[in-house]
Design an enzyme around this catalytic site. Sequence first.
Site, short mmCIF file in Angstrom:
data_model
loop_
_atom_site.label_atom_id
_atom_site.label_comp_id
_atom_site.label_asym_id
_atom_site.label_seq_id
_atom_site.Cartn_x
_atom_site.Cartn_y
_atom_site.Cartn_z
N ASP A 118 4.09 -3.85 -10.52
CA ASP A 118 4.95 -4.71 -9.67
C ASP A 118 6.42 -4.52 -10.03
O ASP A 118 7.29 -4.53 -9.14
CB ASP A 118 4.57 -6.18 -9.84
N ASP A 125 5.77 7.18 0.46
CA ASP A 125 4.64 6.87 -0.41
C ASP A 125 5.00 7.36 -1.81
O ASP A 125 5.54 8.46 -1.98
CB ASP A 125 3.38 7.58 0.10
N ASP A 162 2.09 0.90 -2.19
CA ASP A 162 3.30 1.67 -2.52
C ASP A 162 3.87 2.35 -1.28
O ASP A 162 4.56 3.37 -1.39
CB ASP A 162 2.99 2.70 -3.61
N HIS A 216 -1.08 -4.11 -13.48
CA HIS A 216 -0.41 -4.50 -12.23
C HIS A 216 0.97 -5.11 -12.47
O HIS A 216 1.86 -5.01 -11.62
CB HIS A 216 -1.28 -5.49 -11.46
N ASN A 229 -0.29 1.91 -12.29
CA ASN A 229 -1.03 0.66 -12.11
C ASN A 229 -2.27 0.62 -13.00
O ASN A 229 -2.58 -0.38 -13.64
CB ASN A 229 -1.43 0.48 -10.65
#
Length: 514
Positions: free
Chosen positions: A392, A375, A418, A388, A383
């Site tokens: 990404d 994680d 994630d 976003h 983010n």
Amino acid sequence: MKINSKHYACTLFTLGGALLLCLLTLAHEYFLHPEPILFSHLWISGLAGGLIGAWIGRRGQLAHGTLDSLRESEERYRDLFENANDLIQCVGADGRILYANRAWRQTLGYEEEELRHLNMLDFIHPDSRSHCLDIFQRLQEGQSEACGEFQFISKDGRAIRVEGNCNFRFENGRAVSSRGIFRDITSRHQIETALLESEESLSRSLAFTRTILNSMNDAIAIIDVEDRILLGANNVLLQSLGKEEHEIIGRKCAEITCLGSAPCDAADKPCPLHLVLETGEHCQVEHAYQDQQGHLRYAEISASPVRDKEGKIVHVVQVKKDITQRKNAELRVKQLAYFDSLTGLPNRLLLLDRLSQALGRARRDELKVGVLFLDLNGFKAINDTLGHEKGDMVLKEVSRRLKSCVRATDTVGRLGGDEFVVVIAGIQDIEVVREIGAKILDSLSRPISLDGLNLSATPSIGAAIFPDHGANAGSLLRVADQAMYQAKEMANDQILFYDPAGEAAAQAPALPLH
């Protein structure tokens, strides 16, 4: 003793001649010369008469012998004509049949006594009458011998084809009769006609077959199994190769039909011709290859045997169908179904399948499987603050770095958000898990540069080992997830192994950060 009749007749003529001349001499001497008759006169007369009689007898004998010879010669020639295999006829100037031999009569079905009632128009087929009458007229006018093919018609109406020649006999400049010798070629003509019709039928059949082959959208090749050479190809194959037919016919099929540079029967490209010869049945294979422009393409190749009358395979027909669009569509569907659309990593479905397969091999070979659950710390902030799109981009870079840290036999997958999972298959020592985990910690501890910003995406990693921490994919992921949360709470950039006792998780030693 047998008396020769010819010698006997000659003797009689000799004695008769001598006696007759003696009598004539006596009469002459008695009536014209009253003097006494001299014996010498009678002897000379007898000798002369005998010679004359002998000469007359010999001439008669010769004449009789000549007649016999002529009669024998005529009988021989008549027998020769009568028993000849060819059809021999003699026709008068008025068209009446004067003579026809046995072969003629048997072929046309007439008896000998019927000939005197026949006219030439009775046995000449209507299709040949005009031609024959024209020849008959020209022969009467002095034309030399005529040859050719004609049609007769038998008594029962059958058409009989003949070939031969005929001419006319003249006496004192007047045409007396025609003589013809013919051979029955009906059977030969029927065979020739049948062969011609068969050739025409075969030609039409081949043209029809070629039309069908050229109208198909797939590439077709006909291969001789003995020499492995191409016997035929349709337009689609020629166009795909950029060749003319004469450039490929007679060449080895490996030079033409093998796709790409791989040899025949490569592991990923089984040869359809070999499969047909091995099984004797139709087969179908798929090949991936690069075309002349270097693009990856896919082909479905079907091969079918062609057998001779004894059932031996003599040819193989190969049909190559371009399935690139279909395969690409299948790959896209597979990509959507089994891979993460953002990173291209296996998604949850494919990851679980890969993990299950790794567990199956480990059970069989008595090995271990390691599972790392990751994680990213601080990803939510990236983010939320940068958007976003930047998030990404971070996920893609993380994916690239994760793949660089594992072995070719391992699997890196994204569960979503994630969260990532690494499956480390076929290990004997859990130190391999520690080493790969350390590489991941080191790689992801380095900043990620985006548009002049250095972003941090350090991971929290939880680890589980098969069979120590779970017997199946679901249980291993669950305990690895639990270990990851414990590592996140500790926030010390370490790998935390799941503790089955639930008391504490074993920590891997921290690595220095660069």
